[in-house]
Design a protein around this motif. Structure first.
Motif, mmCIF file in Angstrom:
data_model
loop_
_atom_site.group_PDB
_atom_site.id
_atom_site.type_symbol
_atom_site.label_atom_id
_atom_site.label_comp_id
_atom_site.label_asym_id
_atom_site.label_seq_id
_atom_site.Cartn_x
_atom_site.Cartn_y
_atom_site.Cartn_z
ATOM 1 N N TYR A 190 28.221 100.574 74.678
ATOM 2 C CA TYR A 190 27.780 101.874 75.182
ATOM 3 C C TYR A 190 26.380 102.210 74.661
ATOM 4 N N ILE A 191 26.108 101.871 73.415
ATOM 5 C CA ILE A 191 24.763 102.104 72.854
ATOM 6 C C ILE A 191 23.728 101.256 73.595
ATOM 7 N N LEU A 192 24.100 100.027 73.933
ATOM 8 C CA LEU A 192 23.203 99.147 74.694
ATOM 9 C C LEU A 192 22.964 99.693 76.098
ATOM 10 N N LEU A 193 23.976 100.336 76.657
ATOM 11 C CA LEU A 193 23.871 100.883 78.007
ATOM 12 C C LEU A 193 23.117 102.211 78.045
ATOM 13 N N LEU A 194 23.062 102.903 76.921
ATOM 14 C CA LEU A 194 22.504 104.256 76.874
ATOM 15 C C LEU A 194 21.073 104.362 77.409
ATOM 16 N N PRO A 195 20.124 103.490 77.008
ATOM 17 C CA PRO A 195 18.754 103.625 77.561
ATOM 18 C C PRO A 195 18.710 103.543 79.091
ATOM 19 N N SER A 196 19.513 102.657 79.667
ATOM 20 C CA SER A 196 19.531 102.539 81.130
ATOM 21 C C SER A 196 20.074 103.809 81.778
ATOM 22 N N VAL A 197 21.112 104.395 81.165
ATOM 23 C CA VAL A 197 21.686 105.634 81.701
ATOM 24 C C VAL A 197 20.668 106.768 81.614
ATOM 25 N N VAL A 198 19.942 106.840 80.502
ATOM 26 C CA VAL A 198 18.927 107.889 80.337
ATOM 27 C C VAL A 198 17.816 107.733 81.372
ATOM 28 N N LEU A 199 17.353 106.499 81.561
ATOM 29 C CA LEU A 199 16.313 106.250 82.566
ATOM 30 C C LEU A 199 16.804 106.572 83.970
ATOM 31 N N LEU A 200 18.040 106.171 84.274
ATOM 32 C CA LEU A 200 18.624 106.466 85.586
ATOM 33 C C LEU A 200 18.705 107.964 85.818
ATOM 34 N N PHE A 201 19.130 108.689 84.799
ATOM 35 C CA PHE A 201 19.244 110.150 84.924
ATOM 36 C C PHE A 201 17.871 110.790 85.114
ATOM 37 N N CYS A 202 16.884 110.332 84.338
ATOM 38 C CA CYS A 202 15.556 110.939 84.388
ATOM 39 C C CYS A 202 14.834 110.664 85.703
ATOM 40 N N PHE A 203 14.965 109.448 86.218
ATOM 41 C CA PHE A 203 14.183 109.062 87.399
ATOM 42 C C PHE A 203 14.972 109.132 88.709
ATOM 43 N N THR A 204 16.290 109.374 88.625
ATOM 44 C CA THR A 204 17.092 109.423 89.847
ATOM 45 C C THR A 204 17.719 110.796 90.075
ATOM 46 N N TYR A 205 18.277 111.381 89.028
ATOM 47 C CA TYR A 205 19.010 112.631 89.199
ATOM 48 C C TYR A 205 18.147 113.871 88.947
ATOM 49 N N LEU A 206 17.294 113.832 87.930
ATOM 50 C CA LEU A 206 16.428 114.992 87.691
ATOM 51 C C LEU A 206 15.504 115.300 88.864
ATOM 52 N N PRO A 207 14.878 114.277 89.507
ATOM 53 C CA PRO A 207 14.010 114.587 90.656
ATOM 54 C C PRO A 207 14.741 115.204 91.843
ATOM 55 N N MET A 208 16.086 115.094 91.863
ATOM 56 C CA MET A 208 16.833 115.686 92.977
ATOM 57 C C MET A 208 16.685 117.203 93.010
ATOM 58 N N TYR A 209 16.267 117.786 91.876
ATOM 59 C CA TYR A 209 16.000 119.231 91.867
ATOM 60 C C TYR A 209 14.907 119.587 92.872
ATOM 61 N N GLY A 210 14.004 118.643 93.113
ATOM 62 C CA GLY A 210 12.918 118.890 94.067
ATOM 63 C C GLY A 210 13.385 119.056 95.496
ATOM 64 N N LEU A 211 14.636 118.682 95.793
ATOM 65 C CA LEU A 211 15.159 118.864 97.149
ATOM 66 C C LEU A 211 15.255 120.339 97.539
ATOM 67 N N VAL A 212 15.178 121.205 96.544
ATOM 68 C CA VAL A 212 15.249 122.646 96.812
ATOM 69 C C VAL A 212 14.130 123.082 97.751
#
Length: 322
Positions: free
Chosen positions: A36-58
């Motif tokens: 899980y620790i090894l996976l954490l950086p990928s999850v953080v990057l995925l969240f930052c570059f995939t899910y956070l920008p979805m706020y712009g759909l507003v």
């Protein structure tokens, strides 16, 4: 009294089983902590570059102004969607996108399967490797370079094909100025570039087939064609359906870069697709809200088609993504 004792015994057992399951779950989590620790950086990057920008759909539901910002821009609801649906460009771009995408699926999807089966039938190992490398190489040509090659090859004045045709007294038609020919140029050049690379996953699936099937077929006197029909194709079906579902989920996502690079004012009636129209509306006309609304509509349609094809595949072939 006996019934109460039995019931209390069942409760005690169920509580003990729950506690045992919790302990097993905790042990599994503790063992997997390094993963899980090894996976954490990928999850953080995925969240930052995939899910956070979805706020712009507003801004698809706002009259967005850079000076006011996303929060300060006034709400307009579905006005931008209605504007696109009522515009001339709606039917125009949707028709071109669907026609190019469906043409690409009808031609480009079965050819890698056929190529993989043919390659699997090659018995001379050296020739098989040469054949694979030859078909894989075009995939590594960048979209920019590929578009330039197409423009050079199809030039009616000094292109490679035009010079060859001139030797035999024929004239090269200007394919890139013909709106109806644009789909053929796009799809067949795309097939040439990616058919070899796309066949890799089918070759991997064929290599995983148990040789006992082929041995049994040899014992029964089956020909090569019969082996392909009764062994290769049925065992390739799950892989084929999964890739078809994924391909259907991107039915409105035609290659933006290649289409834009091959576009010109003459072939625009046949080459203007949703993604290029979004680029022109958003980046050239600065209508950010309208371009976001069109992009959101495109994504929703892709999601609906993905779910529909996945449901049909699950009902018919028992194969699905979820």
């Amino acid at each position: 009294m006996d019934k109460e004792l039995i019931a209390s015994g069942y409760r005690t057992r169920s509580l003990e089983e729950k506690e045992a399951r919790k302990k097993q779950f905790r042990k599994k989590i503790q063992k997997s902590v390094p993963l899980y620790i090894l996976l954490l950086p990928s999850v953080v990057l995925l969240f930052c570059f995939t899910y956070l920008p979805m706020y712009g759909l507003v801004i698809a539901f706002k009259d967005y102004s850079p000076s006011l910002g996303i929060l300060g821009s006034p709400w307009v609801g579905l006005d931008h969607f209605v504007q696109y649906f009522n515009s001339y460009q709606f039917g125009f771009t949707l028709t071109n996108t669907l026609s190019i995408s469906m043409y690409s699926i009808l031609i480009g999807f079965p050819l890698p399967i056929i190529l993989a089966i043919l390659c699997n039938q090659i018995r001379v190992e050296r020739f098989k490797k040469v054949f694979q490398v030859t078909t894989y190489l075009p995939h590594f040509i960048s979209t920019m370079v590929m578009s330039g090659m197409i423009l050079i090859f199809l030039s009616p004045s000094n292109g490679l094909i035009a010079n060859v045709l001139n030797l035999i007294g024929l004239e090269m038609p200007n394919l890139l100025s013909n709106p109806t020919a644009f789909k053929d140029v796009y799809v067949w050049s795309d097939v040439w570039q990616h058919v070899g690379w796309d066949s890799i996953i089918y070759l991997a699936a064929l290599s995983s087939i148990d040789p006992a099937f082929y041995e049994a077929a040899d014992m029964d006197g089956a020909s090569r064609l019969q082996k392909i029909v009764h062994i290769d194709l049925p065992l390739l079906l799950p892989t084929t359906m999964v890739l078809l579902i994924l391909r259907a989920g991107n039915i409105l996502n035609v290659g933006f870069e290649k289409v834009l690079l091959l576009q010109n004012p003459l072939n625009l009636p046949g080459s203007e697709i949703i993604s290029t129209y979004v680029y022109k509306v958003g980046m050239q006309s600065f209508q950010y809200s309208l371009s976001t609304a069109i992009g959101l509509f495109n994504t929703i349609v892709n999601l609906i088609i993905l779910l529909l094809v996945n449901w049909i595949s699950k009902r018919l072939t028992k194969t699905s993504l979820f």
